[in-house]
Design an enzyme around this catalytic site. Structure first.
Site, PDB file in Angstrom:
ATOM      1  N   ASP A 159       0.815  -1.223   0.000  1.00 56.10           N
ATOM      2  CA  ASP A 159       0.000   0.000   0.000  1.00 56.10           C
ATOM      3  C   ASP A 159       0.839   1.259   0.000  1.00 56.10           C
ATOM      4  O   ASP A 159       0.705   2.127  -0.869  1.00 56.10           O
ATOM      5  CB  ASP A 159      -0.949   0.006   1.210  1.00 56.10           C
ATOM      6  CG  ASP A 159      -1.968  -1.115   1.162  1.00 56.10           C
ATOM      7  OD1 ASP A 159      -2.440  -1.435   0.069  1.00 56.10           O
ATOM      8  OD2 ASP A 159      -2.276  -1.674   2.228  1.00 56.10           O
TER       9      ASP A 159
ATOM     10  N   ARG B 137      -1.376   1.312  16.640  1.00 59.28           N
ATOM     11  CA  ARG B 137      -1.742   2.402  15.733  1.00 59.28           C
ATOM     12  C   ARG B 137      -1.811   3.774  16.412  1.00 59.28           C
ATOM     13  O   ARG B 137      -1.305   4.755  15.858  1.00 59.28           O
ATOM     14  CB  ARG B 137      -3.067   2.099  15.040  1.00 59.28           C
ATOM     15  CG  ARG B 137      -3.057   0.881  14.132  1.00 59.28           C
ATOM     16  CD  ARG B 137      -1.847   0.831  13.250  1.00 59.28           C
ATOM     17  NE  ARG B 137      -1.965  -0.169  12.198  1.00 59.28           N
ATOM     18  CZ  ARG B 137      -0.954  -0.838  11.681  1.00 59.28           C
ATOM     19  NH1 ARG B 137       0.273  -0.638  12.165  1.00 59.28           N
ATOM     20  NH2 ARG B 137      -1.122  -1.709  10.720  1.00 59.28           N
TER      21      ARG B 137
ATOM     22  N   ASP C 233      -7.973   0.143  10.921  1.00 55.13           N
ATOM     23  CA  ASP C 233      -6.808   0.992  11.140  1.00 55.13           C
ATOM     24  C   ASP C 233      -7.037   2.443  10.727  1.00 55.13           C
ATOM     25  O   ASP C 233      -6.455   3.357  11.305  1.00 55.13           O
ATOM     26  CB  ASP C 233      -5.590   0.427  10.409  1.00 55.13           C
ATOM     27  CG  ASP C 233      -4.944  -0.722  11.156  1.00 55.13           C
ATOM     28  OD1 ASP C 233      -5.226  -0.872  12.361  1.00 55.13           O
ATOM     29  OD2 ASP C 233      -4.150  -1.461  10.547  1.00 55.13           O
TER      30      ASP C 233
ATOM     31  N   SER D 199      -2.227 -10.117   3.511  1.00 57.55           N
ATOM     32  CA  SER D 199      -2.136  -8.836   4.208  1.00 57.55           C
ATOM     33  C   SER D 199      -1.612  -9.124   5.606  1.00 57.55           C
ATOM     34  O   SER D 199      -2.240  -9.861   6.371  1.00 57.55           O
ATOM     35  CB  SER D 199      -3.519  -8.165   4.279  1.00 57.55           C
ATOM     36  OG  SER D 199      -3.438  -6.969   5.023  1.00 57.55           O
TER      37      SER D 199
END
Length: 404
Positions: free
Chosen positions: A16, A97, A126, A178
């Site tokens: 990404d 995060r 996220d 992922s």
């Protein structure tokens, strides 16, 4: 957003964020992109990132070592709370995060950036975690989330974009799971795992350890020491949090500990299937809970267990930097005042088995609990207790007899 001239990008070097750098420059008037890679324990994944980020268009790369802060400010409070999302998930991605988001804001302010960008999809959790952290420290900062605005619709199309722009990738179409890795865990999603009917190919995906079938045929004994709910030593050796978790990951992984295959309820509403490897964390949660059984009284324990679910939800939902989470942590800290002692465990083929629990603050009284003769507990007292405790049941039954 034509006024955007400088963007701080949360950068991992994965699929990404690798393609986001050229995409930002293409779509925001060749803006300056400052990449920020947060080191929360992903290890070798950080190697070569600077060269890659610069080659793909970033003006610079920050690599921020947040491991100590991650452990002390996020992992330990969550461990002490006993917070587990939906009874299984030990929140490995969730509590990493917010601390990354906070650092993104600090760098964006220092650099005079116009916006912060992340590579989270519009389907995931996220995006919420990052953006709530950003709002907590920079409420007016512009946020760019490419997955919500670009024309790319799948990871296959991402790979095509990367190939077109000569962006090197460490994955192929066949290994395009992922993943998220940090000091605490490694998650796997996508490909065959998207169908819950498929058994995970553990030999193919496990990285932090082995499956229970491949674990040794002999047990491993360890002793963990805690002070006020925080683990401080392993087998009598004082260790900092980062080193302790790393060592427990090795021991737990070798014994097939901490592999979870679950379908969870994402915050955005859908169900998602993933496989999590959390060997060290699983050991720590087990040991901490075991020690609490002898150090916390019944009413406090039951209330804490009720609130643990709420704490887990807040962490999962990205509500770390909120008054409510801080208030829950204050309660948890009070419960941990006497959670000090040692827990000896046996690790064997995916199992964690209690071997011994000791504490100078133990509430367990062998003299009271014994089945042998004692002089401190009058068993006749229980009759009056039962009569009073059961009085509402008796009164209701007497009324029912009259009505019948």
């Amino acid at each position: 957003m034509s006024e955007i001239k400088k963007v701080v990008l949360a950068y991992s070097g994965g699929l990404d964020t690798s393609i986001i750098i050229p995409w930002l420059k293409e779509n925001f008037n060749n803006c300056e992109v400052i990449a920020v890679a947060a080191d929360v324990g992903q290890g070798t994944e950080l190697s070569g990132l600077e060269e890659k980020a610069i080659k793909t268009g970033a003006s610079k790369l920050y690599i921020e070592d947040l491991k100590k802060e991650f452990v002390e400010d996020c992992i330990w409070p969550t461990l002490k709370a006993g917070a587990v999302y939906e009874g299984q998930y030990l929140l490995g991605t969730s509590f990493a995060r917010p601390i990354i988001g906070k650092r993104l804001v600090e760098i964006a302010k220092a650099e005079g950036a116009d916006a912060i960008c992340h590579g989270c999809t519009g389907k995931g959790n996220d995006q919420v975690r990052f953006e709530l952290a950003i709002k907590a420290f920079a409420p007016n900062m512009k946020i760019i989330a490419p997955w919500r605005i670009w024309n790319i619709k799948s990871r296959e199309e991402e790979i095509e974009y990367a190939e077109k722009h000569n962006i090197p990738l460490k994955i192929t179409r066949e290994t395009n799971y992922s993943k998220d890795k940090n000091l605490w865990h490694l998650s796997h999603e996508g490909l065959d795992l998207e169908n819950p009917a498929n058994e995970p190919m553990y030999d193919k995906i496990l990285e932090l350890g082995v499956s229970p079938e491949k674990a040794p045929d002999h047990p491993t004994y360890i002793t963990l020491s805690f002070e006020k709910g925080i683990p401080t030593a392993l087998d009598g050796v004082q260790m900092d949090g980062v080193s302790l978790i790393e060592r427990l990951n090795e021991l737990g992984g070798a014994n097939g500990i901490g592999i979870i295959d679950m379908v969870e309820n994402r915050l955005v509403g859908m169900k998602s299937r993933g496989v999590y490897e959390t060997p060290g964390g699983t050991i720590l949660y087990h040991a901490h809970a075991a020690l609490e059984t002898i150090c916390i009284d019944r009413e406090t324990m039951h209330l804490k267990q009720e609130l643990a679910g709420k704490f887990a939800d807040m962490v999962y939902y990205g509500q770390w930097y909120t008054q409510a989470r801080e208030a829950l942590s204050a309660f948890v800290d009070k419960t941990q005042e006497f959670v000090t002692g040692d827990v000896k465990l046996k690790l064997y083929k995916g199992n964690i088995i209690n071997a011994a629990i000791t504490s100078p603050y133990s509430l367990y009284s062998e003299e009271i609990a014994t089945f042998d003769e004692d002089d401190v507990y009058d068993q006749k007292d229980s009759a009056g207790f039962i009569n009073l405790f059961g009085l509402p049941i008796k009164v209701k039954a007497m009324l029912q007899d009259k009505l019948d």
